[in-house]
Enzyme design. Structure first.
Site, PDB file in Angstrom:
ATOM      1  N   GLU A   8       1.787  19.915 -38.790  1.00 46.42           N
ATOM      2  CA  GLU A   8       1.042  20.651 -37.582  1.00 46.42           C
ATOM      3  C   GLU A   8      -0.012  21.625 -38.312  1.00 46.42           C
ATOM      4  O   GLU A   8       0.096  22.079 -39.421  1.00 46.42           O
ATOM      5  CB  GLU A   8       1.869  21.249 -36.756  1.00 46.42           C
ATOM      6  CG  GLU A   8       2.527  22.475 -37.136  1.00 46.42           C
ATOM      7  CD  GLU A   8       3.762  22.833 -36.015  1.00 46.42           C
ATOM      8  OE1 GLU A   8       4.351  22.094 -35.407  1.00 46.42           O
ATOM      9  OE2 GLU A   8       4.361  24.043 -36.010  1.00 46.42           O
ATOM     10  N   HIS A  36       4.755  27.470 -31.815  1.00 48.83           N
ATOM     11  CA  HIS A  36       5.242  27.809 -33.199  1.00 48.83           C
ATOM     12  C   HIS A  36       4.353  28.735 -33.537  1.00 48.83           C
ATOM     13  O   HIS A  36       3.252  28.885 -33.760  1.00 48.83           O
ATOM     14  CB  HIS A  36       5.218  26.854 -34.149  1.00 48.83           C
ATOM     15  CG  HIS A  36       6.287  25.702 -33.786  1.00 48.83           C
ATOM     16  ND1 HIS A  36       6.011  24.338 -34.404  1.00 48.83           N
ATOM     17  CD2 HIS A  36       7.474  25.703 -33.145  1.00 48.83           C
ATOM     18  CE1 HIS A  36       7.210  23.699 -33.865  1.00 48.83           C
ATOM     19  NE2 HIS A  36       7.942  24.553 -32.980  1.00 48.83           N
TER      20      HIS A  36
END
Lengths: 291, 395
Positions: free
Chosen positions: A210, A248
């Site tokens: 990511e 996150h």
């Protein structure tokens, strides 16, 4: 048949008596994982679910049970201390599930980790599973099948998505490793890629990254030089706005670094098949494998 | 989390980082009092908003610039009156601008030279890193691109912390000489203490200045704090200013929902950060535009699902809602029940596309089917995104 964990893994759970620790320990035991000990300071001498002895310290748990892996469920404020305790007791594999550990704490843990032989996975990760043999973490066991494809991921649910795509096409997994979504964490994409490259029972693997950081680029560079196995990848966050933390703590584009575009370019350059959409992770790998 | 300049100044004072004296004022009377209290020949009046480019910004009432010098306390009061309660538009605020509710009144300093100084947590080296430049008061990204030789970096050992020799080295690289070296390096050491003690992820001083009198001062600063560490800094957490944030995000944070507002028209509700990001990506991939990032987390309750729905529906730009759940720990029947409860209490007048997979998926699907809700079901992630984009086109 796997990397890091198998039928011989003897698991300790730190924070076994907490709410999520209890729930997930039970789930792991139901899956067949050998849970041999728990640690909750002050609760030593108790027995978890009438089967698993609870100790006050990791040192005692190690001496009494020979546990060789630990799953950390300790709350974020105390988790760094628990990881250091596991290092000190010489536990070979430390899997930190806890989400929300301060970055400064992880900085100190990582600085200490160079003096230990323990391998750290996570924190803020779903854990690790070798289907049919050993589940350490919070992933739903039933979506997995034993097989020969490895999965590495910074994201929990995105791992499940990839595993599901593989399993529902009849392709099982050797081991799935969730490396976690925090900016400073243990095992990297590259280290996990190295394990799967060297594992004779893994034919190919999927790397799910990511935005944020440069680990995917580093893994791509390593794979380009050292890995002959087919690899597919997906990078989440192509449409994320810069400077915002996308859930996150590690998923943030800052100072123009860590964009999905830069990561995809590095992966493609390494001969890795990059899925354009998260619904095509499994299909992209299988096509790349020619099956 | 970000803070205002006046709050940054208070932290500087607390940690002994040299900075011009100053006070915040939220009324013109307070501004007058603050300017008088400074007893300085000239003061600077600065609009307090969480955005850069204030000096070059324009107020919606036509007043130019959010940073001005005043030669007397009365002039400072006059300037404060022109800024307070007005909306300032800068290149970072967007067209809507930001309401100025406070101004900072600080003593003005005569600047001999401007520098750039920042400490950030460098994730690649897993340690704090200092970045400094002899070119201050400008966009540091541009300096890094055009004059990389004017950027100096210093990695700091996580256990040792910033050493005095490192602070002197940076001071010397920046071109400080004589007594200025000690002044600059003590500022750097104090700044590092602040960075570590407050769990910052970044502190950026731009500009750091050398005054004509030979003082080295931190003039303006931007702070980022590690949200994960706020639990041990209640004083810093209290500096949060919800008025500076997207109201949708403030509302979501009340219910522990991880929400980030965007500009599109497809509202998203997803479990897991990676899947939530990917859902935005696949909507774009299919030609649509997501209205938000929303991670309901691994253990959401029916109530949280209901609140998430309310927030999505409260966004007037949203023309369709896409629910994408891969139930691991999260059980699909819990999500389904949350959706059904939400639909009972809110007026669901836009298309709702639901993709459920994972734990208890059959029970979840059955609940939705039996509920009689007009929703569009999807087989997988790709199918869900295509249907959501189609729904907004038909709307």
């Amino acid at each position: 048949m796997s990397v890091l964990v198998d039928n011989n893994t003897r698991l300790l759970v730190q924070g076994i008596t907490g709410k999520s620790g209890t729930f997930h320990t039970q789930q792991c035991m139901d899956y067949g994982t050998q849970v041999v000990a728990g640690v909750t300071p002050g609760r030593g001498g108790e027995t978890f679910e009438e089967k698993v002895p609870v100790f006050d310290t990791v040192k005692e748990a190690r001496a009494e049970t020979g546990c060789n892996a630990t799953m950390v469920f300790v709350p974020a404020a105390f988790a760094a201390d628990s990881i250091l305790e596991a290092f000190d007791a010489g536990i070979e594999l430390v899997i930190a599930i806890t989400e929300g550990i301060p970055v400064m704490d992880m900085m100190r843990v990582k600085a200490a980790s160079c003096h230990t032989k323990s391998i750290l996975i996570g924190p803020n990760c779903p854990g690790i599973i070798t289907p049919g043999a050993c589940k350490i973490g919070i992933m739903p066991g039933y979506i997995h099948q034993p097989g020969r494809i490895g999965v590495i991921s910074r994201s929990g649910t995105l791992t499940y998505e990839a595993v599901w795509q593989l399993s529902s096409r009849g392709h099982g997994q050797s081991t799935c490793i969730g490396i976690g979504g925090d900016p400073i964490h243990g095992m990297t994409h590259q280290q996990a890629a190295q394990l799967f490259t060297e594992d004779p029972d893994t034919d190919a693997f999927i790397l799910i990254g990511e935005i944020g950081g440069t680990e995917e680029e580093e893994a791509a560079a390593w794979i380009k030089e050292h890995c002959e196995k087919p690899v597919a990848a997906f990078i989440a966050g192509a449409t994320a706005p810069p400077g915002r933390r996308m859930g996150h703590a590690g998923a943030i584009i800052s100072g123009g670094k860590g964009t999905a575009a830069a990561k995809k370019e590095a992966l493609l350059d390494a001969g890795i098949a990059v899925a354009e959409s998260p619904s095509e992770m499994g299909a992209t790998l299988l096509k790349h494998m020619g099956v | 989390m970000n803070i205002h300049e006046y709050q940054a100044k208070a932290l500087f004072e607390q940690f002994g980082v040299a900075t011009p004296r100053g006070t915040a004022a939220s009324t013109k009377e307070e501004a007058l009092e603050a300017a008088r209290g400074l007893n300085a020949g000239q003061v600077v009046v600065k609009a307090q908003v969480h955005a850069g480019g204030r000096g070059k910004g324009t107020f919606k009432n036509g007043f130019q610039g959010g940073v001005h010098l005043a030669d007397s306390p009365e002039a400072a009061q006059d300037l404060a009156e022109k800024m307070l309660g007005q909306v300032l538009v800068t290149h970072q605020t967007g067209e809507e601008g930001k309401l100025v509710r406070q101004v900072l009144i600080a003593e003005s300093v005569d600047i001999a030279k401007e520098y750039y100084f920042a400490i950030l947590m460098d994730r690649e080296s897993e340690r704090p890193s200092i970045i400094a430049s002899s070119e201050g008061g400008v966009d540091i990204e541009e300096v890094a691109a055009s004059q990389p030789e004017k950027i100096f970096k210093e990695a700091i050992h996580p256990a040792l912390g910033l050493q005095a020799y490192q602070a002197r080295k940076i001071a010397s690289q920046l071109g400080f000489t004589g007594k200025q070296i000690r002044a600059a390096s003590s500022l750097f050491l104090a700044m590092y203490d602040l960075f570590i003690s407050c769990d910052c992820s970044m502190v950026e001083v731009n500009p750091l200045v050398l005054t004509t009198g030979g003082d080295v001062l931190a003039l303006d600063a931007k702070f980022n704090f590690d949200d994960n560490a706020l639990f041990r800094h209640p004083d810093i957490a209290a500096m949060r200013d919800p008025a500076e944030e997207d109201p949708r995000e403030v509302e979501a944070s009340k219910f522990d929902l991880n929400y980030i507002g965007l500009d599109g028209n497809i509202g998203c509700m997803v479990n897991g950060a990676g899947l939530a990001m990917s859902t935005m990506d696949i909507i774009k991939h299919c030609g649509g535009d997501p209205a938000n990032f929303l991670d309901v987390g691994g253990g959401a309750t029916e109530d949280q699902v209901k609140e998430a729905f309310r927030i999505l529906l409260g966004d007037s730009k949203v023309e369709a809602i896409l629910v994408n759940i891969f139930g691991g720990i999260m059980q699909c029947d819990v999500i389904a029940q949350g959706i059904i409860n939400a639909a009972k209490t809110v007026d669901l007048n836009i298309p709702l596309i639901v993709r459920l997979e994972g734990t208890n998926v059959e029970q979840g699907r059955a609940l939705l089917n039996e509920s009689g809700l007009a929703l569009i079901t999807a087989d997988d992630l790709g199918d869900a995104a295509r249907k959501a984009v189609e729904a907004t086109r038909a709307a």
